[in-house]
Enzyme design. Sequence first.
Site, PDB file in Angstrom:
ATOM      1  N   GLN A 250     -19.483 -66.935  16.741  1.00 56.22           N
ATOM      2  CA  GLN A 250     -18.329 -67.005  17.648  1.00 56.22           C
ATOM      3  C   GLN A 250     -18.394 -65.872  18.660  1.00 56.22           C
ATOM      4  OE1 GLN A 250     -14.812 -67.287  15.206  1.00 56.22           O
ATOM      5  NE2 GLN A 250     -15.395 -69.287  14.416  1.00 56.22           N
TER       6      GLN A 250
ATOM      7  N   ARG B 199     -17.876 -77.271  20.957  1.00 57.64           N
ATOM      8  CA  ARG B 199     -18.739 -76.901  22.082  1.00 57.64           C
ATOM      9  C   ARG B 199     -18.930 -78.069  23.047  1.00 57.64           C
ATOM     10  NH1 ARG B 199     -19.495 -73.639  17.803  1.00 57.64           N
ATOM     11  NH2 ARG B 199     -20.565 -71.630  18.003  1.00 57.64           N
TER      12      ARG B 199
ATOM     13  N   LYS C 240     -18.034 -79.647  13.137  1.00 59.84           N
ATOM     14  CA  LYS C 240     -16.901 -78.972  13.797  1.00 59.84           C
ATOM     15  C   LYS C 240     -17.392 -78.062  14.925  1.00 59.84           C
ATOM     16  CE  LYS C 240     -14.266 -75.946  11.302  1.00 59.84           C
ATOM     17  NZ  LYS C 240     -14.122 -74.636  11.955  1.00 59.84           N
ATOM     18  N   SER C 241     -18.399 -77.258  14.646  1.00 59.57           N
ATOM     19  CA  SER C 241     -18.901 -76.321  15.667  1.00 59.57           C
ATOM     20  C   SER C 241     -19.393 -77.078  16.899  1.00 59.57           C
ATOM     21  CB  SER C 241     -20.061 -75.495  15.099  1.00 59.57           C
ATOM     22  OG  SER C 241     -19.617 -74.683  14.042  1.00 59.57           O
TER      23      SER C 241
ATOM     24  N   ARG D 103      -6.379 -62.587  12.367  1.00 58.21           N
ATOM     25  CA  ARG D 103      -7.851 -62.514  12.402  1.00 58.21           C
ATOM     26  C   ARG D 103      -8.337 -61.569  13.504  1.00 58.21           C
ATOM     27  NH1 ARG D 103     -10.255 -68.324  11.512  1.00 58.21           N
ATOM     28  NH2 ARG D 103     -12.124 -67.051  11.187  1.00 58.21           N
TER      29      ARG D 103
ATOM     30  N   ARG E  84     -11.084 -74.846   3.487  1.00 59.50           N
ATOM     31  CA  ARG E  84     -12.292 -74.773   2.638  1.00 59.50           C
ATOM     32  C   ARG E  84     -11.942 -74.398   1.190  1.00 59.50           C
ATOM     33  NH1 ARG E  84     -15.787 -76.550   5.968  1.00 59.50           N
ATOM     34  NH2 ARG E  84     -15.836 -75.825   8.110  1.00 59.50           N
TER      35      ARG E  84
ATOM     36  N   LYS F 113     -11.809 -64.697   7.210  1.00 61.01           N
ATOM     37  CA  LYS F 113     -11.815 -66.137   7.528  1.00 61.01           C
ATOM     38  C   LYS F 113     -10.367 -66.652   7.496  1.00 61.01           C
ATOM     39  CE  LYS F 113     -16.188 -66.537   8.212  1.00 61.01           C
ATOM     40  NZ  LYS F 113     -16.655 -66.822   9.566  1.00 61.01           N
TER      41      LYS F 113
ATOM     42  N   ASP G 246     -19.658 -70.428   5.500  1.00 57.66           N
ATOM     43  CA  ASP G 246     -18.487 -71.282   5.217  1.00 57.66           C
ATOM     44  C   ASP G 246     -18.608 -71.997   3.868  1.00 57.66           C
ATOM     45  OD1 ASP G 246     -17.417 -70.530   7.631  1.00 57.66           O
ATOM     46  OD2 ASP G 246     -18.076 -72.327   8.697  1.00 57.66           O
TER      47      ASP G 246
ATOM     48  N   SER H 266     -22.047 -62.969  14.026  1.00 51.97           N
ATOM     49  CA  SER H 266     -21.012 -63.985  14.253  1.00 51.97           C
ATOM     50  C   SER H 266     -21.400 -64.865  15.425  1.00 51.97           C
ATOM     51  CB  SER H 266     -19.671 -63.301  14.552  1.00 51.97           C
ATOM     52  OG  SER H 266     -18.813 -64.198  15.222  1.00 51.97           O
TER      53      SER H 266
HETATM   54  C1  S3P Z   1     -18.417 -70.846  13.750  1.00 53.64           C
HETATM   55  C2  S3P Z   1     -18.957 -69.651  13.350  1.00 53.64           C
HETATM   56  C3  S3P Z   1     -18.642 -69.019  12.063  1.00 53.64           C
HETATM   57  C4  S3P Z   1     -18.038 -70.011  11.087  1.00 53.64           C
HETATM   58  C5  S3P Z   1     -16.970 -70.848  11.711  1.00 53.64           C
HETATM   59  C6  S3P Z   1     -17.516 -71.629  12.884  1.00 53.64           C
HETATM   60  C7  S3P Z   1     -18.775 -71.384  15.085  1.00 53.64           C
HETATM   61  O1  S3P Z   1     -17.696 -67.991  12.288  1.00 53.64           O
HETATM   62  O2  S3P Z   1     -17.525 -69.320   9.963  1.00 53.64           O
HETATM   63  O3  S3P Z   1     -16.428 -71.756  10.766  1.00 53.64           O
HETATM   64  O4  S3P Z   1     -18.517 -72.575  15.348  1.00 53.64           O
HETATM   65  O5  S3P Z   1     -19.336 -70.623  15.883  1.00 53.64           O
HETATM   66  P1  S3P Z   1     -18.136 -66.498  12.677  1.00 53.64           P
HETATM   67  O6  S3P Z   1     -18.732 -66.518  14.020  1.00 53.64           O
HETATM   68  O7  S3P Z   1     -16.857 -65.714  12.623  1.00 53.64           O
HETATM   69  O8  S3P Z   1     -19.117 -66.062  11.618  1.00 53.64           O
END
Ligand code: S3P
Length: 435
Positions: free
Chosen positions: A178, A24, A19-20, A119, A397, A351, A324, A176
Amino acid sequence: MKLSPAKNLRGEILIPGDKSISHRAVMLGALAEGVTEITNFLRGADCLSTMDCFRKMGIVIEDSGSVIRVHGKGLHGLSAPASMLDVGNSGTTTRLISGILAGQPFESTLNGDASIQKRPMNRIIAPLSMMGAQIQSMKDNGCAPLSISPARLRTLPGGAVRNVLKGIHYQSPVASAQVKSSVLFAGMYADGVTAVTEPALTRNHSELMLRQFGAEVISEGTTASITPEPRLQAQKIQVPGDISSAAYFIAAGLIVPGSRLLIRNVDINPTRDGILQVARQMGAKITLEHTDTSSAEITADILVESCGLKAVTIGGELIPALIDEIPMIAVLACFAEGTTVIRDAAELKVKESNRIDTVVTNLKAMGARIEATDDGMIIEGGHPLHGAVIESYLDHRIAMSFAVAALAAEGETTIRHGDCVNISYPGFYETLLSL
Ligand code: S3P
């Protein structure tokens, strides 16, 4: 979704794309010159939200079934969206796209579902504001909807208008990826180098992919920095399987007696492999096969066989590498001998649901001995679980972790709103059934 106990799980499965990395790949593909081709793209609702946002900013994205083609328009090629950008349930879309939007010479607004609107977004509003961005929580509560407007417009000698941010060195208070990615993406539009230092190393997919697209990104310990104005070039991206999705099958293979599963082509990037480390500490029989180190994202096939497990203590710098997977690990801990302690994981509260509450409530409903703490949970393993009615809280999840718990519990389990698995794993139940 109704599930009953499984006798044993045997076979071979292919896990959907990470997913990440899928998010990107679309984002950087849109900002690159040329056509980026993405294979094994995750068609989960979250990644589709990212695609939708970029289409609204004038990016043509073709989906031929096997390949996604993103027709990049270069770093300064996005156009102003005609309407609000809809990020759905996706925190990754919200925070990463905000970094990109902060550097655009046009106004934008973004919003998502009820979960997204709760969030925390101050974690990106703070650093992006330090870079000179004009970004606001429209309800003034630190959450989406967000509005982003150009605050530092400059006309270049050739006449082009740019919104030039300030390069900063940001000390992030939260581990994080993100936040880190949002700041690095904004750093592409800055007047100097932008760096982020985080309290513990988080997933580094942004750094690796930015480098692949041609940006100058330096990683030193927990600091990553980027040189502005990269000329990103279109790439071919083969998205590896998502270890966070594989985690459900690793766990199922461990706790359903008589199981033996081969989980193929999983990304085992060391910033993501905490689940493997923990499973091994618990005494799991896990073997990696066909490890492929030819790309920056390392992949392997994971062979898992059921076995007895023992309790573990998890905390500190390991947490970001398995954040996660904690709902799934909590379930595993119920099947382990001894008391498992999970700490330093207060991030779970922000989350898709408050995962300390939602894990503890649901596991208690199944008869587990578990207590919530301020930053995690304590689980006394070795007591059998029984079927129950599980509330997913629309958190993918949670739904998947409890579907796995149901396989090794006594009696039937019902998961309410079980279809929320589509956020990250369309086909999850079908794959489970196939085993
Ligand atoms: C992610 C970072 C994580 C993760 C999320 C995906 C990402 O979040 O929990 O499912 O793709 O960068 P955080 O940056 O809030 O820890």
